[in-house]
Design a protein around this motif. Sequence first.
Motif: not given
Length: 490
Positions: A62-67, A243-250, A393-403
């Motif tokens: 969980f900690f390693t994934g986002p990084m 951060w959106p990619l990190a949120l998804i991976l987290a 560079k439009k990764t921000f739209v991915l954030a809702p998918s993780s939620i």
Amino acid sequence: MLQLAAFHTHYWPLVRFLVPLAVTNIAVDLGEQALNRGIAAVKEDAIEMLASYGLAYSLMKFFTGPMSDFKNVGLVFVHSRRDRIKAVLCMVTAGTVAAVFHILIAHTDLGYYIINKLHHVDDSVGAKTRKAFLYLAAFPMLDSLAWTHAGILLKHKYSLLVGCASVSDVIAQIVFVSILLHSHLECTEPLLIPILALYMGVMVRFTMVGLGYYKNVHDIIPERSGPEMGGEATIKKMLAFWWPLALILATQRISRPIVNLFVSRDLGGSPTATEAVAVLTATYPVGHMPYGWLTELRAVYPAFDKNNPSNKLGNVINKSHIKRFTFTCLAISVTLCFVVFWTPHLSEKILVNLIGVNFAFAELCVIPLRIFSFFPFPVTVRAHLTGWLMTLKKTFVLAPSSILRIVLLITSLIVLPYMGVHGASLGVGSLLAGFLGESAMVAIASCYVYRQEKKKRTLDTAAAEGEDSAMNYDVVPEEMSEVVELDEDE
């Protein structure tokens, strides 16, 4: 002959780029199995040890994934040496924070609540899990620094080097597990066997990608990024992209601890619960192996983007070639899943020979592994569309998918037991529901971005046509005045 030439021109560079990354992904799963085998080889309390290590490893991921997803920052943003320094500083800071969390969970009541109370495990499993978590404190920083340099190498098409580094990581893990099994650790501290092997493997990988960067890339990139490269990348831009990619991976990495938690609580912390967590620990890497490499498809779009300064094939390989290549990869993965997991007794033999568990335990893994056969579909959709969004560079739209993924995961874990689904099947089935929801949301976000981009292109075209007509209008009077002056001279 023409078809062979077309394959060599359009698809062979894609194959050559993806295969080492696919091998990398499979190698990571094989490494996990080598570590599991190191625990299973301990004759005393093997299932308890496997459950303890599985809980600690999934929490650490969980900690390693986002990084580790900073690999994509290296792939998209690092054009110069200064950009690399900024990326490395971000990872050192994040790794330090992760290490502090590891220590807090190992030595405070927070860890007792998260591991013992939430997971409903007994004191013996809880104590071993917290100890393993402490031993893993330095791993996230080493792993993230290795992946950051791997991303830079991928940008310059050194995917073979990245793949070799990951394979070497696994080989080192297997070798050290074999060595440590013959040491006194098997009797005194068997939990250290997979953990020390994990550290040895990541050190080998980090050394290889670090030396590969300095040998192949460091001297050919400029000190600073020029305007032709989009200017110098700032830490703010890197973090906004990451951060959106990190949120998804987290959310992907926290999914395993959540599944372990609900599966364990559903069975009331009984010996059956410990067995179910052990089954999940064994089936995750085996089930992930035939489809996990599809995640690497998201690196294809950025690597072959025509705006990538290191890309010389941008005009040869277009979006249609990438789409056909993606579909072929999906077909290969689905075929592998159904052959391996649905052929009678084949999956049991793999578990017995690969991990070293007994046949009765392997039979408990059959149904969860068959559920994994349906994972390639959502994973391919998510990877393909994420790669396209990364180039924009439009990764921000991915954030809702993780939620949405977490919501569907928890909902399934609550609802499915009422339908008679329990144990490892409950965990893997809920993961599938989360994957399907996540990929659907990524598809919706991609449609939104596509419409925005299409609208923007239309407006730009209209503006360009307006400028052309205005220029023509300005030229006509000037020409007429020249004609008039000429008449007057005559």
